[in-house]
Design a protein around this motif. Sequence first.
Motif, PDB file in Angstrom:
ATOM      1  N   TYR A  25     -10.999 -42.608   6.716  1.00 12.51           N
ATOM      2  CA  TYR A  25     -12.376 -42.427   7.573  1.00 12.51           C
ATOM      3  C   TYR A  25     -13.858 -42.149   7.013  1.00 12.51           C
ATOM      4  N   GLN A  26     -13.630 -41.903   5.692  1.00 15.89           N
ATOM      5  CA  GLN A  26     -14.766 -41.821   4.859  1.00 15.89           C
ATOM      6  C   GLN A  26     -15.213 -43.326   4.590  1.00 15.89           C
ATOM      7  N   VAL A  27     -14.433 -44.153   4.642  1.00 17.07           N
ATOM      8  CA  VAL A  27     -15.162 -45.097   4.087  1.00 17.07           C
ATOM      9  C   VAL A  27     -15.010 -46.373   5.060  1.00 17.07           C
ATOM     10  N   TYR A 128      -1.672 -39.816   5.887  1.00 15.95           N
ATOM     11  CA  TYR A 128      -2.281 -38.500   6.943  1.00 15.95           C
ATOM     12  C   TYR A 128      -3.396 -38.360   6.240  1.00 15.95           C
ATOM     13  N   HIS A 129      -4.622 -38.724   6.175  1.00 17.67           N
ATOM     14  CA  HIS A 129      -6.061 -38.467   5.372  1.00 17.67           C
ATOM     15  C   HIS A 129      -6.694 -37.341   6.383  1.00 17.67           C
ATOM     16  N   TRP A 130      -6.113 -36.806   7.260  1.00 14.66           N
ATOM     17  CA  TRP A 130      -7.185 -35.737   8.748  1.00 14.66           C
ATOM     18  C   TRP A 130      -7.049 -37.162   9.825  1.00 14.66           C
ATOM     19  N   PHE A 172       0.443 -36.514   3.069  1.00 14.04           N
ATOM     20  CA  PHE A 172      -0.330 -36.098   3.708  1.00 14.04           C
ATOM     21  C   PHE A 172      -1.313 -35.124   2.789  1.00 14.04           C
ATOM     22  N   ASN A 173      -2.515 -35.438   3.071  1.00 14.46           N
ATOM     23  CA  ASN A 173      -3.483 -35.017   1.823  1.00 14.46           C
ATOM     24  C   ASN A 173      -4.041 -34.107   2.464  1.00 14.46           C
ATOM     25  N   GLU A 174      -3.781 -32.489   1.666  1.00 16.00           N
ATOM     26  CA  GLU A 174      -4.749 -31.402   1.194  1.00 16.00           C
ATOM     27  C   GLU A 174      -3.871 -31.143   2.969  1.00 16.00           C
ATOM     28  N   PRO A 175      -2.921 -30.633   3.033  1.00 15.19           N
ATOM     29  CA  PRO A 175      -2.350 -30.121   4.546  1.00 15.19           C
ATOM     30  C   PRO A 175      -3.389 -28.506   4.750  1.00 15.19           C
ATOM     31  N   PHE A 315      -7.632 -31.237  -7.840  1.00 10.54           N
ATOM     32  CA  PHE A 315      -7.878 -30.306  -8.245  1.00 10.54           C
ATOM     33  C   PHE A 315      -9.737 -30.365  -8.567  1.00 10.54           C
ATOM     34  N   TYR A 316     -10.226 -30.051  -7.440  1.00 12.50           N
ATOM     35  CA  TYR A 316     -11.460 -29.756  -8.471  1.00 12.50           C
ATOM     36  C   TYR A 316     -12.270 -28.920  -8.542  1.00 12.50           C
ATOM     37  N   THR A 317     -12.009 -27.600  -8.946  1.00 10.44           N
ATOM     38  CA  THR A 317     -12.532 -26.113  -9.019  1.00 10.44           C
ATOM     39  C   THR A 317     -11.755 -24.978  -9.154  1.00 10.44           C
ATOM     40  N   SER A 354     -21.134 -26.107  -2.080  1.00 11.11           N
ATOM     41  CA  SER A 354     -21.333 -25.051  -2.734  1.00 11.11           C
ATOM     42  C   SER A 354     -20.369 -24.948  -3.313  1.00 11.11           C
ATOM     43  N   TRP A 355     -19.140 -25.067  -2.659  1.00 13.66           N
ATOM     44  CA  TRP A 355     -18.165 -24.649  -3.244  1.00 13.66           C
ATOM     45  C   TRP A 355     -17.442 -25.395  -4.283  1.00 13.66           C
ATOM     46  N   LEU A 356     -18.057 -25.660  -4.884  1.00 13.86           N
ATOM     47  CA  LEU A 356     -17.635 -26.495  -6.146  1.00 13.86           C
ATOM     48  C   LEU A 356     -18.234 -26.886  -7.507  1.00 13.86           C
ATOM     49  N   THR A 382      -4.072 -36.100  -7.440  1.00 18.52           N
ATOM     50  CA  THR A 382      -4.838 -37.310  -6.790  1.00 18.52           C
ATOM     51  C   THR A 382      -6.082 -37.583  -6.664  1.00 18.52           C
ATOM     52  N   GLU A 383      -6.692 -36.183  -6.999  1.00 26.73           N
ATOM     53  CA  GLU A 383      -8.517 -36.677  -7.274  1.00 26.73           C
ATOM     54  C   GLU A 383      -9.027 -35.476  -7.900  1.00 26.73           C
ATOM     55  N   ASN A 384     -10.201 -35.859  -8.169  1.00 28.58           N
ATOM     56  CA  ASN A 384     -10.650 -34.504  -9.270  1.00 28.58           C
ATOM     57  C   ASN A 384     -12.342 -35.701  -9.419  1.00 28.58           C
ATOM     58  N   PHE A 431     -18.484 -40.349   3.370  1.00 31.08           N
ATOM     59  CA  PHE A 431     -18.652 -39.413   4.668  1.00 31.08           C
ATOM     60  C   PHE A 431     -17.951 -38.616   3.919  1.00 31.08           C
ATOM     61  N   GLU A 432     -18.674 -37.282   3.831  1.00 32.93           N
ATOM     62  CA  GLU A 432     -18.168 -36.501   3.974  1.00 32.93           C
ATOM     63  C   GLU A 432     -18.078 -35.208   4.034  1.00 32.93           C
ATOM     64  N   TRP A 433     -17.389 -35.737   5.380  1.00 39.61           N
ATOM     65  CA  TRP A 433     -16.546 -34.544   6.731  1.00 39.61           C
ATOM     66  C   TRP A 433     -18.306 -33.598   6.892  1.00 39.61           C
ATOM     67  N   MET A 434     -18.343 -32.512   7.058  1.00 41.46           N
ATOM     68  CA  MET A 434     -18.983 -31.727   7.964  1.00 41.46           C
ATOM     69  C   MET A 434     -20.830 -31.687   6.286  1.00 41.46           C
TER      70      MET A 434
HETATM   71  C1  GBH Z   1     -10.732 -33.364  -0.915  1.00 42.98           C
HETATM   72  O1  GBH Z   1     -11.309 -32.493  -0.192  1.00 42.98           O
HETATM   73  C2  GBH Z   1     -10.765 -34.489   0.204  1.00 42.98           C
HETATM   74  O2  GBH Z   1      -9.212 -34.837   0.350  1.00 42.98           O
HETATM   75  C3  GBH Z   1     -11.649 -35.612   0.212  1.00 42.98           C
HETATM   76  O3  GBH Z   1     -11.598 -35.595   1.424  1.00 42.98           O
HETATM   77  C4  GBH Z   1     -13.052 -34.874   0.090  1.00 42.98           C
HETATM   78  O4  GBH Z   1     -14.279 -35.964   0.633  1.00 42.98           O
HETATM   79  C5  GBH Z   1     -13.493 -34.780  -1.242  1.00 42.98           C
HETATM   80  O5  GBH Z   1     -12.776 -33.475  -1.535  1.00 42.98           O
HETATM   81  C6  GBH Z   1     -14.480 -33.613  -2.141  1.00 42.98           C
HETATM   82  O6  GBH Z   1     -14.740 -32.798  -1.093  1.00 42.98           O
HETATM   83  O7  GBH Z   1     -18.210 -26.414   3.466  1.00 42.98           O
HETATM   84  O8  GBH Z   1     -17.773 -24.512   2.823  1.00 42.98           O
HETATM   85  O9  GBH Z   1     -16.081 -24.631   4.431  1.00 42.98           O
HETATM   86  C7  GBH Z   1     -11.711 -30.657  -1.270  1.00 42.98           C
HETATM   87  C8  GBH Z   1     -11.746 -29.709  -0.806  1.00 42.98           C
HETATM   88  C9  GBH Z   1     -12.168 -29.063   1.495  1.00 42.98           C
HETATM   89  C10 GBH Z   1     -12.989 -28.773  -0.204  1.00 42.98           C
HETATM   90  C11 GBH Z   1     -13.403 -28.952   2.947  1.00 42.98           C
HETATM   91  C12 GBH Z   1     -14.481 -28.590   0.679  1.00 42.98           C
HETATM   92  C13 GBH Z   1     -15.112 -27.226   3.021  1.00 42.98           C
HETATM   93  C14 GBH Z   1     -15.171 -25.902   2.158  1.00 42.98           C
HETATM   94  N1  GBH Z   1     -12.131 -29.521   0.183  1.00 42.98           N
HETATM   95  N2  GBH Z   1     -14.099 -27.499   1.824  1.00 42.98           N
HETATM   96  S1  GBH Z   1     -17.003 -25.159   2.948  1.00 42.98           S
END
Ligand code: GBH
Length: 480
Positions: A25-27, A128-130, A172-175, A315-317, A354-356, A382-384, A431-434
């Motif tokens: 969905y993101q690309v 399944y990536h959401w 699943f990705n990040e269930p 893993f991000y943070t 903000s979360w990272l 699988t992601e960083n 497309f970074e979701w929200m």
């Molecule tokens: C991953 O999620 C996803 O697998 C990937 O699709 C995404 O693009 C990438 O990381 C970067 O975000 O806005 O404060 O409610 C990582 C986990 C889940 C972290 C959603 C941010 C929203 C926090 N992400 N979360 S908030």
Amino acid sequence: ICFADDVSNKLFPDDFMFGTATAAYQVEGAWNEDGKGENIWDNYTHAHPDLVADHTNGDVACDSYHKYKEDVALLKDLGVQHYRLSISWSRVAPTGQASLVNQPGLTYYRNLLQELRDNNIEPMVTLYHWDLPQALQDQGGWLNDSIVDRFGDYARLAFDIFGDNVQYWFTFNEPKQTCLLGYEYGAMAPGIKEPGISSYKCVHNVLRAHAKAWHIYDEEFRATQNGKLGIVIDSNWFEPGSDSEEDQTAAETKRQFVFGWFANAIFNGDYPEVMKTRIAERSAKEGFSASRLPEFTDEEIAYIKGTHDFLGVNFYTSSLVNATSEPAIDTPSWDKDGGVLEYVSPDWPSSASSWLKVTPWGIRKQLNWVSQTYGSPDIVITENGVSEDGSSLNDTIRVDYYRDYLSNLRDAIDDGVKVFGYTAWSLMDNFEWMQGYSEKFGLYSVDFTDPDRPRTPKASVEYFKKIISTRCLVDTCVES
Ligand code: GBH
């Protein structure tokens, strides 16, 4: 803090895999082309444009549906060993029913996988990536038990049609995000806000669906296709806020509520003890006749236990965790069930998200904890990655981030962790979701104002290329 002086000068093993990732969905874009069905992200972004930071959606995104050959050329140029992508369920089965396939959707992924093969790039494929088909959401989505069979049928279709070209599968990705953001907080599609109840039910069905897919692969495809199947679990590293025993316990409780929720079931057959105990206790005090955490039958425990050939970790943070007084008994919630205090240090460097916060040391601790807690499984990151605002192609924040996280990953190999690969999120801005297109995670920048969506390398491309070709993070490395 400057980590540069501490960067590991040890070579990565010859068979270590470097790659990048994206998700459908993101690309892809092409949201309603060639027979693709509507999914929950099409539906959610169209119904609530106001909820997305820049009021955008994934209708066109990076247009990878039309530009996949160009994407593979970028991957080839980077020199990656693998590419992690996801299949859009509603592109291959528009209503979610695997008996009704969409041929052009199947052809798209067959072509993409073949293009990767032809360029010697190993695909890692997430089912399944959401992006649930909307038709299945209309029947209750992950809360309807019948979804377990629907997912099984979809998985079988994917193994059958694509499996000859895939050695690494993820269910699943990040269930956790599917179920917490989707059904607890209502902060992502499908936007359901039923805290402390529906998120648990969602995970229950996700775990059953995961196990079903693993067994289908194991029984019907493994002998001929010889691949591996796992799941991708995401979690911050939870560092105790102090040396006190209470804070150490609180941090471990949090790890179990976040990572153990999935991993304990898949590795040991059931939810972590601390979840079972705490949720049962709080449910009783709230007046529920049974725990809000569903129970697996003995048969289900035997069925779920061991459904992994390897493990994907996003893993991000990191976060700090302190013990706190027991949250009041009022409305149900996953956070209160955990009952600990999570926060971040003001000293940790920021990103555009903000979360990272940038915490390179966290990946080493996380890898060691996962390895020790679940019996030394084979792990792939699988992601960083890290975000910036797109104001400059000179993305030093990303260069430093990759270097310092990879250095800590290299240390984890010395610690004995069986981590065999690293996947940078992301190949390109998407497309970074929200957050829409406002937070950029790409190695390549994408011009979303140009209908052709041209890709331009950022400075991190040069650095990542060099890491891959030299298997080394600094100017010269020593044999290890
Ligand atoms: C991953 O999620 C996803 O697998 C990937 O699709 C995404 O693009 C990438 O990381 C970067 O975000 O806005 O404060 O409610 C990582 C986990 C889940 C972290 C959603 C941010 C929203 C926090 N992400 N979360 S908030």
